[in-house]
Design an enzyme around this catalytic site. Structure first.
Site, PDB file in Angstrom:
ATOM      1  N   LYS A  15      73.379  75.941  34.103  1.00 33.88           N
ATOM      2  CA  LYS A  15      72.068  75.328  34.364  1.00 33.88           C
ATOM      3  C   LYS A  15      72.242  73.833  34.595  1.00 33.88           C
ATOM      4  O   LYS A  15      73.023  73.174  33.904  1.00 33.88           O
ATOM      5  CB  LYS A  15      71.156  75.571  33.163  1.00 33.88           C
ATOM      6  CG  LYS A  15      69.853  74.802  33.160  1.00 33.88           C
ATOM      7  CD  LYS A  15      69.580  74.154  31.802  1.00 33.88           C
ATOM      8  CE  LYS A  15      70.586  73.099  31.463  1.00 33.88           C
ATOM      9  NZ  LYS A  15      70.262  72.257  30.288  1.00 33.88           N
ATOM     10  N   VAL A 101      81.812  73.053  27.525  1.00 28.70           N
ATOM     11  CA  VAL A 101      80.988  73.177  26.323  1.00 28.70           C
ATOM     12  C   VAL A 101      80.385  71.820  25.965  1.00 28.70           C
ATOM     13  O   VAL A 101      81.022  70.778  26.137  1.00 28.70           O
ATOM     14  CB  VAL A 101      81.839  73.719  25.154  1.00 28.70           C
ATOM     15  CG1 VAL A 101      81.031  73.788  23.875  1.00 28.70           C
ATOM     16  CG2 VAL A 101      82.391  75.105  25.517  1.00 28.70           C
ATOM     17  N   ALA A 110      73.130  80.179  28.598  1.00 28.36           N
ATOM     18  CA  ALA A 110      73.336  81.131  29.688  1.00 28.36           C
ATOM     19  C   ALA A 110      73.990  82.407  29.183  1.00 28.36           C
ATOM     20  O   ALA A 110      73.637  83.516  29.611  1.00 28.36           O
ATOM     21  CB  ALA A 110      74.182  80.492  30.781  1.00 28.36           C
ATOM     22  N   ASP A 142      66.789  76.240  25.929  1.00 26.57           N
ATOM     23  CA  ASP A 142      67.190  76.484  27.311  1.00 26.57           C
ATOM     24  C   ASP A 142      67.299  77.970  27.652  1.00 26.57           C
ATOM     25  O   ASP A 142      67.448  78.325  28.830  1.00 26.57           O
ATOM     26  CB  ASP A 142      68.543  75.830  27.606  1.00 26.57           C
ATOM     27  CG  ASP A 142      68.428  74.331  27.843  1.00 26.57           C
ATOM     28  OD1 ASP A 142      67.327  73.864  28.150  1.00 26.57           O
ATOM     29  OD2 ASP A 142      69.460  73.643  27.723  1.00 26.57           O
TER      30      ASP A 142
END
Length: 300
Positions: A15, A101, A110, A142
């Site tokens: 993202k 990360v 995700a 998210d």
């Protein structure tokens, strides 16, 4: 859930926050924001089978596997889905970690969204079903927007989603990370210390303005936490053909967009000469379709 012979391969796209405006701090300590989110062709891969033990098993692989905790959001997503929706047999998951990360790319979100998509499918639910979105929202800000990996504005704490930007086109993009992890909490602390929270209304912007003329309110505080970000943004902005440069989320990944693949390729090569040790991904932003997120269909 399918039994003997069950297997699935899941795609978890990275993202990007193309723009991010922090509107203010809530009484619960969280921040209200409005962010235009898109998804890259960069992605993690999850391979899922039934476990031969009585518990879920997670195996980590890929270039960024060493940065992960085995007790991560994927296992939490499975457990939460069981409690909220229904039984799921123990699963064995291999997570090939290709997304950096703590990089502002939502990799953990995700991955959790990918496993929720699979479990929802087994129960005949759409990924964006309200019950699945509620699970996602409880796991992380998210995760709801990552459920279908399509460009849209997200608002509030990330749980209020606008309709998808169906006109979102293919966009060449250069992603760069200086190899540092930036804790989101530290960036928001720096934001509060600098008193840069805005109070403007969160009116809907045009898609073009959101991409090219938008801003990221976390950029300045992120640079205060990780000064390496500043020179990366400057170098990206100076690349021929770059349509500006911006930080994604709380960083440290920065990106620049281009009008053509040719301009992108030239810019990527030039940037590699400037910062040969930095992580670079020259690719595209896209709206992912449902079938692309499940390249291998679960089989009974």
């Amino acid at each position: 859930m399918a039994e003997a012979g069950f297997s699935a391969t899941l795609i978890a796209p990275a993202k990007l926050n193309l723009s991010l405006t922090v509107l203010g701090k809530r009484r619960d300590g969280l921040h209200d924001l409005v962010s235009l989110v898109a998804f890259a062709d960069l992605h993690d891969v999850l391979s899922v089978t039934l476990s031969d033990t009585t518990t879920d098993q997670l195996t980590l692989a890929g270039p960024f596997a060493g940065s992960l905790d085995r007790d991560n959001l994927v296992l939490k997503a499975i457990s939460t889905f069981r409690n909220a929706i229904g039984p799921i047999p123990p699963l064995s998951i291999t997570l090939e970690k290709k997304i950096p990360v703590a990089a502002g790319l939502g990799g953990g979100s995700a991955d959790a969204a990918a496993i929720l998509r699979l479990l929802a499918r087994q129960y005949g639910l759409a990924a964006m079903d309200p019950s699945v979105q509620a699970i996602a929202a409880g796991l992380g800000a998210d995760i709801p927007v990552c459920l279908d990996s399509r460009c849209r504005y997200m608002r509030g704490t990330g749980t209020t989603l606008d309709p998808e930007e169906s006109g979102f086109a293919y966009h060449p993009a250069l992603l760069v990370n200086p190899g540092i992890a930036v804790p989101t909490g530290s960036v928001f602390s720096a934001l509060a210390a600098e008193q840069k929270i805005v109070t403007a209304a969160s009116g809907r912007h045009s898609l073009a303005n959101g991409i090219v003329d938008g801003r990221n309110d976390l950029e300045t505080p992120a640079i205060a936490v990780a000064p390496e970000i500043g020179p990366v943004l400057s170098a990206l902005s100076d690349l021929p053909g770059a349509l500006g440069a911006r930080l994604s989320g709380s960083g440290a990944t920065c990106f620049a967009l281009f009008d053509s693949d040719m301009e992108l390729d030239k810019a990527a090569e030039q940037f590699r000469q400037i910062y040969p040790a930095y992580w670079i991904h020259a690719g595209t932003l896209r709206n992912w379709d449902k079938d692309s997120l499940f390249p291998k269909i679960p089989m009974c």
